[in-house]
Scaffold this motif. Structure first.
Motif, mmCIF file in Angstrom:
data_model
loop_
_atom_site.group_PDB
_atom_site.id
_atom_site.type_symbol
_atom_site.label_atom_id
_atom_site.label_comp_id
_atom_site.label_asym_id
_atom_site.label_seq_id
_atom_site.Cartn_x
_atom_site.Cartn_y
_atom_site.Cartn_z
ATOM 1 N N PRO A 76 0.822 -1.215 0.000
ATOM 2 C CA PRO A 76 0.000 0.000 0.000
ATOM 3 C C PRO A 76 0.848 1.254 0.000
ATOM 4 C CG PRO A 76 0.083 -0.908 2.204
ATOM 5 C CD PRO A 76 0.839 -1.874 1.313
ATOM 6 N N GLU A 77 0.215 2.353 -0.342
ATOM 7 C CA GLU A 77 0.934 3.629 -0.411
ATOM 8 C C GLU A 77 1.525 4.017 0.936
ATOM 9 O OE1 GLU A 77 0.110 8.146 -2.151
ATOM 10 O OE2 GLU A 77 -1.486 6.639 -2.138
ATOM 11 N N GLU A 78 0.839 3.641 2.028
ATOM 12 C CA GLU A 78 1.326 4.027 3.366
ATOM 13 C C GLU A 78 2.423 3.103 3.898
ATOM 14 O OE1 GLU A 78 -2.650 1.809 3.862
ATOM 15 O OE2 GLU A 78 -1.767 3.312 2.519
ATOM 16 N N ARG A 79 2.757 2.037 3.178
ATOM 17 C CA ARG A 79 3.900 1.135 3.418
ATOM 18 C C ARG A 79 3.714 0.191 4.601
ATOM 19 N NH1 ARG A 79 7.944 6.201 2.659
ATOM 20 N NH2 ARG A 79 7.653 6.472 0.415
ATOM 21 N N GLY A 80 3.254 0.673 5.744
ATOM 22 C CA GLY A 80 2.956 -0.220 6.867
ATOM 23 C C GLY A 80 4.164 -0.856 7.517
ATOM 24 N N ILE A 81 5.270 -0.115 7.614
ATOM 25 C CA ILE A 81 6.468 -0.633 8.279
ATOM 26 C C ILE A 81 6.233 -0.638 9.793
ATOM 27 C CG2 ILE A 81 8.933 -0.261 8.677
ATOM 28 C CD1 ILE A 81 8.170 -1.053 5.805
ATOM 29 N N PHE A 82 6.648 -1.721 10.461
ATOM 30 C CA PHE A 82 6.570 -1.788 11.923
ATOM 31 C C PHE A 82 7.730 -0.989 12.509
ATOM 32 C CE2 PHE A 82 4.225 -5.533 10.583
ATOM 33 C CZ PHE A 82 3.080 -5.440 11.372
ATOM 34 N N SER A 83 7.409 0.147 13.096
ATOM 35 C CA SER A 83 8.449 1.087 13.523
ATOM 36 C C SER A 83 9.285 0.558 14.679
ATOM 37 C CB SER A 83 7.814 2.428 13.914
ATOM 38 O OG SER A 83 6.885 2.251 14.977
ATOM 39 N N SER A 84 8.724 -0.320 15.524
ATOM 40 C CA SER A 84 9.460 -0.811 16.689
ATOM 41 C C SER A 84 10.382 -1.976 16.351
ATOM 42 C CB SER A 84 8.472 -1.257 17.777
ATOM 43 O OG SER A 84 7.657 -2.313 17.302
ATOM 44 N N LEU A 85 10.281 -2.498 15.118
ATOM 45 C CA LEU A 85 11.116 -3.620 14.702
ATOM 46 C C LEU A 85 12.267 -3.133 13.825
ATOM 47 C CD1 LEU A 85 8.391 -6.256 13.718
ATOM 48 C CD2 LEU A 85 9.500 -5.921 15.935
ATOM 49 N N SER A 86 13.332 -3.895 13.817
ATOM 50 C CA SER A 86 14.454 -3.563 12.945
ATOM 51 C C SER A 86 14.079 -3.852 11.499
ATOM 52 C CB SER A 86 15.692 -4.370 13.333
ATOM 53 O OG SER A 86 15.512 -5.736 12.977
ATOM 54 N N ASN A 145 3.655 -14.179 -5.827
ATOM 55 C CA ASN A 145 4.109 -14.009 -7.213
ATOM 56 C C ASN A 145 3.244 -13.058 -8.021
ATOM 57 O OD1 ASN A 145 1.842 -15.646 -7.767
ATOM 58 N ND2 ASN A 145 3.090 -17.499 -7.678
ATOM 59 N N LEU A 146 2.139 -12.575 -7.431
ATOM 60 C CA LEU A 146 1.331 -11.509 -8.013
ATOM 61 C C LEU A 146 1.458 -10.312 -7.087
ATOM 62 C CD1 LEU A 146 -0.782 -10.181 -9.861
ATOM 63 C CD2 LEU A 146 -2.562 -11.432 -8.597
ATOM 64 N N LEU A 147 2.120 -9.254 -7.557
ATOM 65 C CA LEU A 147 2.437 -8.095 -6.720
ATOM 66 C C LEU A 147 1.562 -6.912 -7.108
ATOM 67 C CD1 LEU A 147 6.348 -8.299 -6.835
ATOM 68 C CD2 LEU A 147 4.758 -9.602 -5.415
ATOM 69 N N LEU A 148 0.920 -6.309 -6.123
ATOM 70 C CA LEU A 148 0.101 -5.120 -6.316
ATOM 71 C C LEU A 148 0.830 -3.955 -5.654
ATOM 72 C CD1 LEU A 148 -3.372 -6.652 -5.279
ATOM 73 C CD2 LEU A 148 -2.259 -6.713 -7.543
ATOM 74 N N LEU A 149 1.344 -3.027 -6.456
ATOM 75 C CA LEU A 149 2.210 -1.949 -5.968
ATOM 76 C C LEU A 149 1.526 -0.601 -6.150
ATOM 77 C CD1 LEU A 149 5.588 -3.155 -7.559
ATOM 78 C CD2 LEU A 149 4.553 -3.859 -5.382
ATOM 79 N N ASP A 150 1.303 0.099 -5.042
ATOM 80 C CA ASP A 150 0.553 1.347 -5.078
ATOM 81 C C ASP A 150 1.476 2.545 -4.879
ATOM 82 O OD1 ASP A 150 -1.429 3.245 -5.101
ATOM 83 O OD2 ASP A 150 -2.510 2.492 -3.368
ATOM 84 N N GLU A 151 1.734 3.281 -5.967
ATOM 85 C CA GLU A 151 2.507 4.530 -5.926
ATOM 86 C C GLU A 151 3.858 4.353 -5.227
ATOM 87 O OE1 GLU A 151 1.673 7.064 -7.576
ATOM 88 O OE2 GLU A 151 -0.490 7.412 -7.565
ATOM 89 N N ILE A 152 4.627 3.343 -5.642
ATOM 90 C CA ILE A 152 5.874 3.075 -4.923
ATOM 91 C C ILE A 152 6.947 4.122 -5.194
ATOM 92 C CG2 ILE A 152 5.442 0.593 -4.819
ATOM 93 C CD1 ILE A 152 7.588 0.267 -7.014
#
Length: 256
Positions: free
Chosen positions: A106-116, A176-183
């Protein structure tokens, strides 16, 4: 992206090999989607063949992101048909759709900030029939920045590094099917070039990619086919070989 970088990517795109195409990886027919009472998609039809890169173009609000979210079951009510391979998924919950081998960035990426960085990479479960997760060392070869920052917390990564991590995390799942939003949005040209090379590498390996992109210069040399959306529907569809002839139409629809 400067002209020289754009030309280099075009050359790489021509050199990339495409996996043999058979059964479509994704087939959408008559897709309608709602957020609450808001009717967003009005009969979307599109097909993506295995090993293709397909780009959804359109102005903001045209329904491109909603199309990706609808594929993943992240909208409200959906009607119509969404087939991943040969499986109908319109009635499946999101976690079962993911296990059909679909990865959504998703456009907002969703990275877990507390993890490395590396913990973010190893966290997602495996999906897809083959369980073919990309090894960490291959990901670090594709994204050297992530190797350098593998011990850094998500909050300490730059925007470009977070985008690399968001895409790399999908590759770890075996999708194997990638949906990429505004990367490419808001990233420095050098990062955009890295992402372009990544897409060409994945295409050569047989991945299927659907991109939503506002950055036409980024998307143009990468895609095999284009769909243009307006007011929740598809208004144009053409092959990469037709791009030059379609530029006047794209100028009217997108202002490119």
């Amino acid at each position: 992206m400067n002209q020289m970088a754009h030309q280099n990517i075009e050359g790489d795109a021509r050199a990339a090999t495409v996996a043999p195409q058979g059964t479509p990886a994704l087939t959408i027919a008559g897709l309608q989607a709602w957020y609450g009472e808001s009717h967003i998609l009005h009969g979307v039809d599109l097909t993506v063949n295995r090993g293709e890169v397909v780009t959804l173009l359109g102005r903001n609000g045209a329904g491109r992101t909603t199309t990706l979210r609808a594929i993943m079951g992240l909208t409200g009510r959906r009607t119509g048909s969404i087939r991943i391979g040969e499986r109908e998924t319109i009635g499946l919950p999101t976690h079962k759709i993911a296990h059909c081998g679909v990865g959504y960035c998703p456009e907002e990426r969703g990275i877990f900030s507390s993890l490395s960085c590396e913990e973010n990479l190893i966290l997602p479960p495996l999906v897809g029939a083959g369980k073919d997760a990309m090894p960490i060392d291959e990901i670090y070869t594709m994204f050297p920045n992530l190797k350098e920052r593998r011990a850094s917390q998500g909050t300490r990564l730059s925007g470009g590094e977070q985008q690399m991590l968001a895409v790399a995390r999908i590759l770890r799942t075996g999708a194997n099917l990638l949906l990429l939003d505004e990367i490419s949005e808001g990233l420095a040209p050098v990062i955009v070039q890295t992402l372009a090379r990544m897409i060409l590498t994945l295409k050569a390996r047989g991945y299927t990619i659907v991109m939503v992109e506002q950055n036409f210069r980024f998307a143009a040399p990468l895609a095999d086919r284009f769909y243009v959306m307006e007011h929740g529907g598809i208004v144009e569809h053409f092959e990469a070989s037709e791009l030059e002839r379609k530029m006047p139409v794209l100028h009217d629809l997108l202002g490119v």
